[in-house]
Scaffold this motif. Structure first.
Motif, PDB file in Angstrom:
ATOM      1  N   ASN A 274     105.944  97.712 -89.805  1.00 14.97           N
ATOM      2  CA  ASN A 274     105.596  97.469 -88.412  1.00 14.97           C
ATOM      3  C   ASN A 274     105.068  96.050 -88.244  1.00 14.97           C
TER       4      ASN A 274
ATOM      5  N   LYS B   9     102.054 103.343 -77.228  1.00 12.71           N
ATOM      6  CA  LYS B   9     101.878 102.597 -78.478  1.00 12.71           C
ATOM      7  C   LYS B   9     100.384 102.581 -78.826  1.00 12.71           C
ATOM      8  N   GLY B  49     111.191  93.720 -78.327  1.00  9.15           N
ATOM      9  CA  GLY B  49     111.742  94.329 -79.543  1.00  9.15           C
ATOM     10  C   GLY B  49     110.962  93.962 -80.792  1.00  9.15           C
ATOM     11  N   ARG B  52     107.793  98.493 -82.303  1.00  7.72           N
ATOM     12  CA  ARG B  52     108.516  99.746 -82.075  1.00  7.72           C
ATOM     13  C   ARG B  52     107.557 100.684 -81.342  1.00  7.72           C
ATOM     14  N   SER B  57     111.120 105.004 -74.328  1.00  8.90           N
ATOM     15  CA  SER B  57     112.241 104.095 -74.598  1.00  8.90           C
ATOM     16  C   SER B  57     112.181 102.867 -73.705  1.00  8.90           C
ATOM     17  N   PHE B  66     114.940  97.796 -79.437  1.00  7.22           N
ATOM     18  CA  PHE B  66     114.443  97.621 -80.813  1.00  7.22           C
ATOM     19  C   PHE B  66     115.600  97.554 -81.812  1.00  7.22           C
ATOM     20  N   GLU B  67     115.621  96.484 -82.567  1.00  4.42           N
ATOM     21  CA  GLU B  67     116.642  96.237 -83.586  1.00  4.42           C
ATOM     22  C   GLU B  67     118.071  96.291 -83.029  1.00  4.42           C
TER      23      GLU B  67
END
Lengths: 667, 300
Positions: A274, B9, B49, B52, B57, B66-67
C-alpha cells in the motif's frame, strides 16, 4: 492494456536519476582496471617477470579474484538496492510514481534493471578495456594456472561470478526495501536475511548443549544446510572458488535462480504494497507480526537460558529472565514498528503467544519430551558405529608444525595448529562390534540408574569419561551422541573395544608412523607443557634436513626452490630465537648425548609396541611423565604427539633411561 | 466523468474517507473543500489511483482507476508538495512529463513558462515554494490529460497568479475536454477559481453543488422586527442555519430562495431589513456549524 510509454525511455531516465552512482562506479572501475592495469603492464615491471603464466595469475587475482572487489560488489549491490527503492520510503515520491500511468510491475522492473545496469555496465566495460590492454601486451591469450583459463575466459567467468553475487545481494536489499518503509529497518531486515537461519541453528546447538547430557556438538556445523542458507556463505564460497581459479558454476546458477525467486517475490509484494505505508518501519502488518514472533521467540529463549545458566540454574532467575526478556524484546520490536513508547505493549495477545511458545520450547528441552537423551537405536537398525573419545588424546595433544630455516641454517619447528582429536572423524574407531558398543552405551550415565547415587552429582573421572558415538543407521541417516562414565564403568565396558589392536591403530596416529620418520623425542613432567616451537638441528645439518623434507617443505620455508634466501629468513631468525627461549623455559629432560637415528628408530618401535600392549586401566592410571614424539606424516607435514608415560609403557621408560633421560632423578 | 461510489479508506484504524459518493462532471472547475483532516488529500490520492480504497469504487470515464493505465492516462495529479528529481531543472521535468504523457504540449508549456517568468534551465530547488507550484500547475495543464487533480496547489500563490491560472483553466475547459479538481481548505482562493464545490467533512461528502446555486440557496439577512411573537413565527417559517441578535437587530443565515425569504420577512412588518452578500467561507462555516463543527478550527 499496454502502456504507450516507452520502457526504454523510462529505463534511460531511471539510469539518469542514478547518474552520481553510475559516474562514481565508472570512474572507480576505470581507475582500477585500464589505468592501474597499464601501470601493472609497464615495461619496467613486465620485463622483469619471467613467467607469463604467473603474470596472468597475478592479473587475474587483481582483476577478479580480489576479496576487496567482492566487498565492492557487495557494497554496490546494497547501495544501489537502497537507492533504487528508497522512493518507497517517501510519501512524496510514492505519490509521484504511483500516480503515473505506468503499471507498478513496470515501475519495479525499470528500477530493478536500472540499478543492475548502473553497476554492470561500468564493471564489464572497464574489464573489457583491461583485457584490451593485456592483449596489446600479448598476454591475454596465454593460459593461467587453470587449464583452458586464458585471461579473457577467466575474466568473463569472474564477471559472471560477481554478477551472481551482485544479483543476490541486490535482490535481497530490494526485498528488504519493499518490506519496510524506513532505511534503518531495511538494513536490519538485510542483516536478518543474512543471519537468521544460521543463528537459529546455533541457538538449537546451544540449547541442546545446555539441556541434553548426550548431546554431541556437530563438528561440521559450518557445513550444515542452515549455514548454506546464509547469503554470506554463498558469497564467501564464490569468492574462495574464484580465487582458486575455479568457476563455481553450481553456486553461480543457484544464486541466479534464488535471485530470480526473490525478484518474483519482490514483484508480488510490490504490487500488494500500500502506498500509504511509506515512512512506516514495516510496510506489511501481517509480515511484521510474523517477523516479530520469529525474532522474539529465539531471543527470549536465549536470554532466559542465559539468566538461568549464569545463576547456577536458579529457577527464579530463569523466570525473571523469561519475563524480562519477553517484555524487553517484544517492546523494542514494537517500538521500532510504531515509534511510540506508549504502544510498546499494545499487542498483548502476541506477547502472550510468544511467552507460551517460548515456555513450551523450554519445556521440550528441560523435560526432554522428544526423548533425545534416552534415545538408543535398535541393534537391527544400526549399520555401523564410530567411537571417539577425548581421554586417550585430549585436545592439544597432537600439534601440527611448520618448518622454517634461519640464516645460520637452524631448522625450527613451530606449532601452527592442533588437531581436535574429538571432532576429527578420521581418528574415530569404526566398528561393527555392535554388542560391545551397546554394552558400553548402556552403562553410561544416560542409561545407568545407579550412576548418580554411586558417584554424587558429578562422576569420578568426569574429565576423562566422555565417549562420542556416531550411529550409522541402515536408513542412511546418522546420529551422534556423547556419553559419560564413571571410571569403573569406563574401564570395564570400554576395555573390550579399546584393547583391540585395530582400535588403537585407527585412533592413535603415532602407531601408524614409520619409525624412521620420527624426528625428535622430548620428555617432560606431566604437569608441565612442551614448547610450541623447537629447534631441530643447526649449522651444517640444515641442508640435509631440508632435503629430507622433500615435498614436506612447509609454506613457511625460508629457502626458495632456487635455494635463494628470502625475506622469510628474517622471520625464521626470530622464530629460532623464540624456540631457544621456549625450550629453555620448558622443563625438558635431555639425554646426555643427542640420540642417533638408530636410537630414535628403536625408541619409536618400542613406544609403538608398548602402546599396542597397554591396557585401558594402565592408561587411566596416573603418570608422572609425558613424552612428545615429533614425526613426519604421510603428507609431509610435521606432527608432534604427546603420550602419557604410564606404567603400561615400562619398556619405553626403561629405554629412555638407557639413552640418558634422567627420569628418576628429575622426578 | 469521475464517479465515486461508497469509497471508504482507513489508516491505522482512523477512517479518512467514509462512504464517499459523488460525481464530478466534465467541463467544470471542481473544488473539494473541507476542514483540516476532512480527507481531501486522501480522496484525491484515491482518485489518482495512488491509494487503493478499502471499499467502494472510483471510475473515470467508466473505467476503474486503480492500476488501470488507460484510466490513469487521463489523470495528472499534483500533490501538496510535488516531487522533483534531485538537481532537476524545469527542462528535466518537462522532458520526463513528455515521456509519461504522450499528449504533453511542449510549446504551450514553454510559452506559459515565459509568461510566468519561469526559467526552463533553472534548478527547481532554487525556486520559491510558490514558483515550484506554478511549474507543476503548468506541467499539469500541459500534460494534456482530461483531469487535473490539484491538492492544495493554490495555497501560497499570489492573487495575480491565481487569476492567471484561473483564466488558463477556463481556456482549457472551453478548448478541450478538461476538468480540474482542486482540493483546498482555503475558501477564498477556491471561490476565485472553482465553479462547482464539494464539501467534505469527516470523511464524508456533505454536499456537492454548483457554486452559484449554493449562493442562491443560502442567504444572509439582517432585520429589525419589534414584535417578538412575529419574529418567532419567522424563525419557525424559515430554515435558519445561524442567527445572531444584537439588541433589536437580528442577522440570520437561512436556506431557501431569495424571494421566499424576503417575502417571509416582509410579512412580519420589519422596521428594516437587507440582504447581505454571502462569501463561500460563510456558506462553508454555516454548513459545518450545522453539523457541530467549531468555527475556530476551520479558519485557515
Amino acid at each position: 492494456m499496454t502502456s504507450k510509454i516507452s520502457s526504454a525511455k523510462l529505463l534511460k531516465e531511471a539510469v539518469k536519476r542514478d547518474g552520481a552512482a553510475a559516474i562514481f562506479l565508472l570512474v572507480g572501475f576505470f581507475c582500477y582496471y585500464p589505468v592501474i592495469g597499464m601501470l601493472l603492464l609497464h615495461d619496467s615491471w613486465f620485463d622483469s617477470v619471467k613467467n607469463a603464466q604467473q603474470y596472468i595469475n597475478e592479473l587475474y587475482m587483481y582483476g577478479i579474484a580480489n576479496p576487496f572487489l567482492f566487498c565492492v560488489t557487495f557494497g554496490a549491490a546494497l547501495l544501489l538496492g537502497i537507492l533504487q527503492f528508497s522512493y518507497l520510503h517517501s510519501a512524496e515520491k510514492v505519490d509521484f510514481y504511483h500516480s503515473l500511468p505506468v503499471r507498478r510491475e513496470k515501475i519495479f522492473g525499470i528500477r530493478y534493471a536500472a540499478g543492475a545496469l548502473v553497476w554492470l555496465v561500468p564493471f564489464a566495460v572497464n574489464i573489457l578495456l583491461f583485457v584490451l590492454v593485456c592483449a596489446m601486451r600479448g598476454i591475454a591469450i596465454l593460459e593461467g594456472a587453470a587449464a583452458g583459463g586464458s585471461l579473457p575466459v577467466l575474466l568473463v567467468e569472474g564477471i559472471l561470478a560477481h554478477s551472481a553475487c551482485f544479483l543476490l545481494v541486490y535482490s535481497l536489499t530490494a526485498l528488504a526495501m519493499i518490506l519496510t518503509g524506513k532505511v534503518f529497518a531495511a538494513l536490519a531486515v538485510v542483516i536478518v536475511f543474512c543471519s537468521y537461519v544460521p543463528a537459529i541453528r546455533l541457538l538449537q546447538e546451544v540449547l541442546m548443549e545446555f539441556y541434553f547430557n548426550t548431546f554431541y556438538a556437530s563438528p561440521d556445523l559450518g557445513k550444515s544446510f542452515a549455514v548454506h542458507c546464509s547469503p554470506v556463505y554463498a558469497y564467501i564460497r564464490i569468492c574462495g572458488d574464484t580465487m582458486k581459479q575455479v568457476f563455481p558454476a553450481d553456486i553461480v546458477i543457484a544464486m541466479v535462480l534464488i535471485s530470480a525467486l526473490i525478484c518474483a517475490l519482490c514483484l508480488y509484494l510490490y504490487r500488494r504494497r500500500n502506498s500509504e505505508m511509506a515512512g512506516k518501519p514495516m510496510a506489511f502488518r501481517k509480515i511484521a507480526r510474523v517477523a516479530k514472533f520469529l525474532l522474539a521467540v529465539p531471543i527470549t529463549l536465549i536470554c532466559t537460558v542465559f539468566f538461568y545458566a549464569v545463576t547456577g540454574e536458579n529457577l527464579l532467575w530463569g523466570i525473571f529472565g523469561w519475563i524480562f526478556s519477553l517484555l524487553l524484546i517484544s517492546g523494542i520490536i514494537e517500538f521500532i514498528y510504531r515509534m511510540d513508547i506508549r504502544e510498546v505493549f499494545c499487542d498483548k495477545k502476541q506477547i502472550a503467544l510468544t511467552g507460551v511458545v517460548t515456555l513450551a520450547i523450554l519445556a521440550v528441552f528441560q523435560m526432554d519430551l522428544l526423548g533425545y537423551d534416552s534415545w538408543l537405536p535398535e541393534k537391527t537398525e544400526v549399520e555401523s558405529v564410530n567411537i571417539g573419545s577425548n581421554f586417550v588424546m585430549p585436545a592439544g595433544c597432537l600439534g601440527v608444525y611448520e618448518q622454517s630455516v634461519a640464516k645460520d641454517g637452524t631448522v625450527v619447528l613451530g606449532v601452527t595448529d592442533y588437531v581436535d582429536y574429538e571432532s576429527d572423524m578420521d581418528l574415530w574407531y569404526d566398528t561393527g562390534d555392535l554388542d560391545a558398543v551397546f554394552d558400553l552405551v548402556k552403562h553410561s550415565e544416560a542409561f545407568d540408574d545407579g550412576f548418580s547415587s554411586e558417584t554424587g552429582e558429578y562422576p569420578d573421572y568426569y574429565w576423562s569419561g566422555r565417549i562420542a558415538v556416531t550411529w550409522h543407521l541402515k536408513d542412511g541417516t546418522q546420529k551422534m551422541r556423547c556419553y559419560e562414565y564413571t571410571a569403573e564403568n569406563l574401564v570395564k565396558w570400554l576395555a573390550p573395544l579399546w584393547e583391540q589392536e585395530d582400535y588403537k591403530i585407527q585412533t592413535n596416529p603415532v602407531l601408524n608412523v614409520d619409525p624412521e620418520d620420527v624426528l625428535m623425542v622430548m620428555v617432560a613432567p606431566a604437569d608441565s607443557y612442551f614448547p610450541d616451537a623447537v629447534i631441530m638441528r643447526n649449522g651444517n645439518t640444515a641442508d640435509s634436513m631440508t632435503e629430507e623434507n622433500g615435498s614436506g617443505q612447509t609454506e613457511y620455508a625460508g629457502i626458495t626452490e632456487d635455494g635463494e634466501k628470502t625475506d622469510y629468513a628474517d622471520v625464521a631468525e626470530h622464530t629460532a630465537e623464540y624456540a631457544r627461549e621456549a625450550m629453555a623455559e620448558a622443563e625438558l629432560l635431555s639425554p646426555q648425548k643427542p640420540l642417533s637415528g638408530a636410537q630414535l628408530k628403536k625408541l619409536a618401535e618400542t613406544v609403538q609396541q608398548d602402546l599396542k600392549e597397554e591396557t585401558l586401566a594402565e592408561t587411566l592410571a596416573g603418570h608422572e611423565w609425558d613424552m612428545q614424539i615429533l614425526y613426519r606424516g604421510e603428507n609431509g607435514r610435521v606432527y608432534g604427539q604427546t603420550i602419557n608415560l604410564s606404567t603400561g609403557l615400562a619398556d619405553t621408560i626403561a629405554l629412555l633411561k638407557e639413552y640418558g633421560y634422567e627420569l628418576e632423578d628429575a622426578a | 466523468m469521475i464517479e465515486m461510489a461508497g469509497i471508504s479508506k482507513s489508516f491505522d484504524g482512523i477512517r479518512a474517507l467514509d462512504n464517499v459518493t459523488a460525481q464530478i462532471t466534465e467541463g467544470s472547475v471542481y473544488g473539494i473543500v473541507g476542514t483540516n483532516g476532512a480527507g481531501k488529500s486522501t480522496l484525491l490520492r484515491v482518485l489518482a489511483g495512488i491509494l487503493r480504497a478499502d471499499s467502494g469504487s472510483v471510475r473515470i470515464d467508466d473505467m476503474e482507476v486503480f492500476e488501470n493505465v488507460r484510466a490513469k492516462e487521463r489523470i495528472c495529479f499534483i500533490p501538496d508538495t510535488p516531487h522533483y528529481f534531485t538537481n532537476a531543472r524545469v527542462r528535466d521535468m518537462l522532458e520526463y512529463y513528455e515521456i509519461i504523457y504522450p499528449g504533453f504540449q511542449r510549446s504551450r508549456f514553454t510559452d506559459l513558462c515565459g509568461k510566468f517568468e519561469l526559467d526552463l534551465n533553472r534548478k527547481l530547488s532554487t525556486f520559491s515554494k510558490g514558483m515550484k507550484k506554478q511549474v507543476f500547475v503548468l506541467l499539469g495543464i500541459c500534460a494534456g490529460t482530461r483531469y487535473l487533480l490539484c491538492d492544495e496547489t493554490f495555497d501560497g500563490l499570489d492573487p495575480v497568479v491565481r487569476q492567471a491560472v484561473k483564466s488558463i483553466f477556463i481556456d482549457e475547459v472551453l478548448s478541450r475536454q478538461f476538468t480540474p479538481v482542486i482540493a483546498s481548505h482555503n475558501l477564498r482562493e477556491m471561490e476565485d477559481i472553482c465553479d462547482h464545490v464539494g464539501l467534505l467533512h469527516k470523511g464524508g461528502i456533505l454536499f456537492s453543488r454548483d457554486l452559484e446555486d449554493m449562493k442562491t440557496d443560502i442567504h444572509k439577512v439582517q432585520y429589525v422586527i419589534m414584535n417578538p411573537a412575529k419574529e418567532q413565527e419567522l424563525a419557525d417559517e424559515l430554515d435558519i442555519i445561524k442567527k445572531d441578535t444584537r439588541g433589536n437587530l437580528s442577522c440570520i443565515t437561512a436556506r431557501g430562495s431569495r424571494e421566499k425569504i424576503m417575502a417571509a420577512i416582509e410579512a412580519k412588518e420589519p422596521l428594516f431589513y437587507e440582504i447581505l452578500p454571502l462569501s463561500l467561507e460563510e456558506i462553508f462555516i454555516s454548513e459545518t456549524e450545522v453539523i457541530g463543527y467549531d468555527i475556530k478550527d476551520i479558519i485557515g
